[in-house]
Design a protein around this motif. Structure first.
Motif, PDB file in Angstrom:
ATOM      1  N   ILE A 247      40.091  37.979  30.628  1.00 53.08           N
ATOM      2  CA  ILE A 247      39.387  37.434  29.463  1.00 53.08           C
ATOM      3  C   ILE A 247      39.779  35.965  29.347  1.00 53.08           C
ATOM      4  CG2 ILE A 247      39.133  37.566  26.959  1.00 53.08           C
ATOM      5  CD1 ILE A 247      40.102  40.501  27.226  1.00 53.08           C
ATOM      6  N   PRO A 248      38.794  35.051  29.422  1.00 51.62           N
ATOM      7  CA  PRO A 248      39.157  33.628  29.345  1.00 51.62           C
ATOM      8  C   PRO A 248      39.705  33.273  27.979  1.00 51.62           C
ATOM      9  CG  PRO A 248      36.777  33.878  29.232  1.00 51.62           C
ATOM     10  CD  PRO A 248      37.340  35.243  29.550  1.00 51.62           C
ATOM     11  N   GLY A 249      40.583  32.282  27.972  1.00 48.62           N
ATOM     12  CA  GLY A 249      41.147  31.842  26.697  1.00 48.62           C
ATOM     13  C   GLY A 249      40.226  30.884  25.956  1.00 48.62           C
ATOM     14  N   THR A 250      39.365  30.202  26.710  1.00 38.63           N
ATOM     15  CA  THR A 250      38.483  29.191  26.116  1.00 38.63           C
ATOM     16  C   THR A 250      37.107  29.287  26.758  1.00 38.63           C
ATOM     17  OG1 THR A 250      40.336  27.670  25.703  1.00 38.63           O
ATOM     18  CG2 THR A 250      38.131  26.719  25.746  1.00 38.63           C
ATOM     19  N   ALA A 251      36.084  29.005  25.985  1.00 36.46           N
ATOM     20  CA  ALA A 251      34.721  28.916  26.511  1.00 36.46           C
ATOM     21  C   ALA A 251      33.988  27.815  25.757  1.00 36.46           C
ATOM     22  CB  ALA A 251      33.984  30.239  26.364  1.00 36.46           C
ATOM     23  N   SER A 252      33.000  27.225  26.412  1.00 40.10           N
ATOM     24  CA  SER A 252      32.236  26.160  25.753  1.00 40.10           C
ATOM     25  C   SER A 252      30.819  26.112  26.301  1.00 40.10           C
ATOM     26  CB  SER A 252      32.917  24.797  25.960  1.00 40.10           C
ATOM     27  OG  SER A 252      32.883  24.424  27.325  1.00 40.10           O
ATOM     28  N   ALA A 253      29.963  25.472  25.555  1.00 33.77           N
ATOM     29  CA  ALA A 253      28.581  25.252  25.974  1.00 33.77           C
ATOM     30  C   ALA A 253      28.204  23.817  25.640  1.00 33.77           C
ATOM     31  CB  ALA A 253      27.634  26.221  25.272  1.00 33.77           C
ATOM     32  N   SER A 254      27.585  23.139  26.598  1.00 30.72           N
ATOM     33  CA  SER A 254      27.042  21.802  26.361  1.00 30.72           C
ATOM     34  C   SER A 254      25.578  21.958  25.974  1.00 30.72           C
ATOM     35  CB  SER A 254      27.164  20.928  27.610  1.00 30.72           C
ATOM     36  OG  SER A 254      28.526  20.684  27.908  1.00 30.72           O
ATOM     37  N   MET A 255      25.229  21.462  24.809  1.00 29.25           N
ATOM     38  CA  MET A 255      23.911  21.668  24.227  1.00 29.25           C
ATOM     39  C   MET A 255      23.207  20.319  24.010  1.00 29.25           C
ATOM     40  SD  MET A 255      24.024  25.047  23.642  1.00 29.25           S
ATOM     41  CE  MET A 255      22.733  25.342  22.424  1.00 29.25           C
ATOM     42  N   GLN A 256      21.882  20.385  23.951  1.00 27.06           N
ATOM     43  CA  GLN A 256      21.118  19.170  23.658  1.00 27.06           C
ATOM     44  C   GLN A 256      19.910  19.517  22.792  1.00 27.06           C
ATOM     45  OE1 GLN A 256      18.435  17.182  26.576  1.00 27.06           O
ATOM     46  NE2 GLN A 256      19.863  15.462  26.382  1.00 27.06           N
ATOM     47  N   LEU A 257      19.747  18.761  21.731  1.00 30.36           N
ATOM     48  CA  LEU A 257      18.558  18.853  20.893  1.00 30.36           C
ATOM     49  C   LEU A 257      17.656  17.667  21.200  1.00 30.36           C
ATOM     50  CD1 LEU A 257      17.049  20.171  18.430  1.00 30.36           C
ATOM     51  CD2 LEU A 257      18.236  18.462  17.014  1.00 30.36           C
TER      52      LEU A 257
ATOM     53  N   PHE B   4      25.690  17.808  21.982  1.00 26.17           N
ATOM     54  CA  PHE B   4      26.878  18.334  21.303  1.00 26.17           C
ATOM     55  C   PHE B   4      27.453  19.498  22.107  1.00 26.17           C
ATOM     56  CE2 PHE B   4      23.317  20.813  19.806  1.00 26.17           C
ATOM     57  CZ  PHE B   4      23.793  22.092  19.555  1.00 26.17           C
ATOM     58  N   ARG B   5      28.683  19.884  21.760  1.00 25.02           N
ATOM     59  CA  ARG B   5      29.341  21.003  22.432  1.00 25.02           C
ATOM     60  C   ARG B   5      29.734  22.069  21.415  1.00 25.02           C
ATOM     61  NH1 ARG B   5      34.377  19.734  25.357  1.00 25.02           N
ATOM     62  NH2 ARG B   5      33.964  21.613  26.586  1.00 25.02           N
ATOM     63  N   LEU B   6      29.614  23.297  21.831  1.00 29.14           N
ATOM     64  CA  LEU B   6      30.164  24.432  21.096  1.00 29.14           C
ATOM     65  C   LEU B   6      31.426  24.869  21.837  1.00 29.14           C
ATOM     66  CD1 LEU B   6      26.907  26.538  20.544  1.00 29.14           C
ATOM     67  CD2 LEU B   6      27.948  24.895  18.950  1.00 29.14           C
ATOM     68  N   ILE B   7      32.532  24.991  21.129  1.00 29.99           N
ATOM     69  CA  ILE B   7      33.806  25.329  21.770  1.00 29.99           C
ATOM     70  C   ILE B   7      34.479  26.476  21.015  1.00 29.99           C
ATOM     71  CG2 ILE B   7      36.075  24.479  22.501  1.00 29.99           C
ATOM     72  CD1 ILE B   7      34.855  21.643  22.396  1.00 29.99           C
ATOM     73  N   ALA B   8      34.839  27.496  21.765  1.00 34.66           N
ATOM     74  CA  ALA B   8      35.627  28.602  21.198  1.00 34.66           C
ATOM     75  C   ALA B   8      36.949  28.663  21.951  1.00 34.66           C
ATOM     76  CB  ALA B   8      34.874  29.921  21.326  1.00 34.66           C
ATOM     77  N   HIS B   9      38.027  28.305  21.279  1.00 38.07           N
ATOM     78  CA  HIS B   9      39.358  28.357  21.894  1.00 38.07           C
ATOM     79  C   HIS B   9      40.168  29.419  21.159  1.00 38.07           C
ATOM     80  CE1 HIS B   9      42.989  27.090  23.924  1.00 38.07           C
ATOM     81  NE2 HIS B   9      43.616  27.084  22.740  1.00 38.07           N
ATOM     82  N   GLU B  10      40.476  30.496  21.862  1.00 38.66           N
ATOM     83  CA  GLU B  10      41.209  31.604  21.250  1.00 38.66           C
ATOM     84  C   GLU B  10      42.695  31.561  21.563  1.00 38.66           C
ATOM     85  OE1 GLU B  10      40.054  33.660  19.102  1.00 38.66           O
ATOM     86  OE2 GLU B  10      37.956  33.005  19.237  1.00 38.66           O
ATOM     87  N   ARG B  11      43.032  31.180  22.796  1.00 37.54           N
ATOM     88  CA  ARG B  11      44.439  31.215  23.196  1.00 37.54           C
ATOM     89  C   ARG B  11      44.588  30.442  24.507  1.00 37.54           C
ATOM     90  NH1 ARG B  11      41.590  35.514  24.237  1.00 37.54           N
ATOM     91  NH2 ARG B  11      41.830  36.227  22.100  1.00 37.54           N
ATOM     92  N   ASP B  12      45.811  30.073  24.806  1.00 37.59           N
ATOM     93  CA  ASP B  12      46.081  29.413  26.080  1.00 37.59           C
ATOM     94  C   ASP B  12      46.157  30.459  27.181  1.00 37.59           C
ATOM     95  OD1 ASP B  12      46.202  26.950  24.830  1.00 37.59           O
ATOM     96  OD2 ASP B  12      48.375  27.075  24.497  1.00 37.59           O
ATOM     97  N   GLY B  13      45.492  30.212  28.282  1.00 45.39           N
ATOM     98  CA  GLY B  13      45.570  31.110  29.420  1.00 45.39           C
ATOM     99  C   GLY B  13      44.634  32.297  29.305  1.00 45.39           C
ATOM    100  N   ASP B  14      44.442  32.990  30.434  1.00 49.76           N
ATOM    101  CA  ASP B  14      43.590  34.174  30.509  1.00 49.76           C
ATOM    102  C   ASP B  14      44.447  35.436  30.447  1.00 49.76           C
ATOM    103  OD1 ASP B  14      41.670  32.225  30.935  1.00 49.76           O
ATOM    104  OD2 ASP B  14      41.532  32.566  33.101  1.00 49.76           O
TER     105      ASP B  14
END
Length: 487
Positions: free
Chosen positions: A343-353, A232-242
């Protein structure tokens, strides 16, 4: 007539026959005939993840497997894959009597990408090359070498039972079905729906197959299922662009910081799972007992175990075979290759259980999202990607005892019994869709470079594997209740 002496003589004769057949099977694996057979199979470029591989997959089944099994009395049908026109499947049946029990054998004809240019000098992934005990070539370990060993063992037993008659007409006392797929390295696409649609054709009392590695090269191994894998992925999208970190730092939420907090809420800095929903139920005593008996072996070249990592109070083996682990596979924020003060506009993490039986992964996205919000972490999307279920046969099952005893009789060694692999294979298809007890007997080892350049099998393990499987097929003939009992 002394029936007791007659019984002893028959048992002794059977033991001699069993030993002789096992040695014959091992000798065949060392022979030019087997090496030539495996050379042909390795040369077939059955990369299932590459487009356009359908003709190679079909040729492998129709030209390599169907003729071999026909000589043993099998009737074969090659089927279309319900989810791909490039990944056919083979079902072959050898029916002596519909009232007899059936063992379902499995293998896969496909291989991982070859990565031709990355192999050592003098090695070609499509050319079988022997160097001492090693047989180099893509598929030697995964899985062409392994399923070739199993059919060679079956042939040896049939020849022993057939006497001077035809191998195809020899009587095993049980039926055999073979399922060979060509998409295992591509996630076994279509296998689950195919098995459901062909459940009657694949009906059996026992599943027996060879894939994956032993726990160590010198230790014959059984495994009875596999951990599940949920990505699964965790995604935090705050805004377009940095945005400039000097002008905006302290005024804008940083999604990378939010993602770091979300990860830490789920799993701490020592690898301990914090979210209760992703922790398993306590494993049965039979599983703990089986894991406790596993040998503690470190293969040459393997990384050193981190004793303080993971669930406290568990041994390294228990953490792999009897518990869950939540891993961060990749992180994405900004541009690590060219870092800028922004400050990045978006960040994500690819996770595995990776999870064992006893873990409820239903409604996964919603449960993780609610947990994060309860920890005060908002605005993180949880995106489910894919999941392969966890499966496990009870190590105390009668057939497990029979298989372990069979290995001891053949090799003089105690088998390592893994309740499940630490990794993941499509065992759920056989355990859940078909409802079978599942026993795996691997003929490879951890250092085989499976999926990597310089993949190789060890002749010594393939030879011993042929002897082990010959003993098992013989023991099924002599004591079917031990193998086909529902207990």
């Amino acid at each position: 007539m002394n029936t007791e002496n007659t019984g002893r003589e028959a048992a002794a004769q059977s033991a001699e026959t069993r030993t002789d057949l096992a040695r014959r099977a091992g000798a065949f694996v060392r022979s030019t005939d087997f090496i030539d057979r495996l050379s042909r199979r390795v040369a077939r470029r059955t990369e299932s993840q590459a487009p356009g591989g359908g003709p190679a997959a079909m040729a492998y089944l129709s030209e390599e497997i169907v003729p071999e099994l026909a000589e043993l009395g099998f009737s074969s049908t090659i089927h279309d894959n319900p989810e791909s026109d490039e990944h056919p499947l083979l079902i072959a049946t050898r029916v002596e009597d519909e009232r007899l029990p059936t063992v379902l054998l499995y293998g896969h004809a496909d291989v991982q990408f070859a990565h031709d240019s990355q192999w050592a000098e003098g090695l070609d992934p499509w050319v079988l090359t022997r160097d001492g005990d090693r047989l180099y070539g893509r598929g030697t370990a995964d899985n062409k070498g392994q399923h070739s060993v199993n059919t060679a063992a079956l042939r040896t037993v049939l020849a022993g039972l057939g006497g001077t008659g035809s191998v195809a007409e020899a009587t095993l006392g049980y039926n055999v079905t073979v399922l060979l797929e060509t998409a295992e390295e591509a996630g076994s696409m279509g296998l689950r729906s195919f098995a459901a649609a062909h459940a009657a054709d694949l009906s059996a009392e026992l599943f027996l197959a060879s894939d994956g590695p032993r726990i160590a090269a010198e230790v014959p191994t059984l495994f009875l299922g596999s951990r599940g894998a949920l990505n699964f992925r965790l995604i935090a999208h705050e805004r377009d662009g940095d945005h400039h970190s000097g002008n905006w730092g302290g005024r804008l939420r940083n999604p990378a910081t939010v993602i770091a907090a979300a990860i830490n809420a789920l799993v701490d800095g020592h690898g301990v799972i914090r979210i209760p929903a992703l922790r398993p139920d306590a494993p049965p005593a039979s599983v703990i007992d089986a894991v406790a008996k596993l040998p503690d072996i470190v293969e040459e070249g393997a990384p050193e175990t981190d004793p303080s990592w993971g669930e406290p109070g568990l041994s390294p083996a228990e953490r792999v075979f009897a518990f869950n682990v939540l891993e961060v596979l990749a992180l994405d924020a900004g541009d690590p290759a060219q870092v800028v003060n922004a400050i990045p506009g978006t960040a994500s993490a690819s996770m595995q259980l990776r999870y064992v039986v006893g873990t409820d992964v239903s409604d996964f996205e919603n449960r993780v999202r609610i947990f994060l919000e309860e920890q005060g972490i908002h605005g993180v999307a949880v995106e489910f990607e894919h999941c392969m279920p966890a499966t496990r046969l009870d190590p105390g099952a009668r057939v497990v005892t029979a298989a372990a005893e069979s290995i001891r009789k053949t090799t003089g060694l105690e088998a390592a019994v893994e309740p499940n692999l630490g990794g993941t294979i499509p065992n759920d298809v056989f355990a859940e869709v078909l409802g079978l007890p599942t026993v795996w007997v691997p003929h490879s080892y951890p250092g085989c470079n499976q999926h990597a350049p310089d993949e190789h099998a060890l002749v010594s393990i393939l030879e011993q594997g042929a002897e082990i499987m010959t003993g098992m097929f013989w023991d099924m003939h002599m004591r079917p209740d031990d193998w086909f009992s529902s207990k």
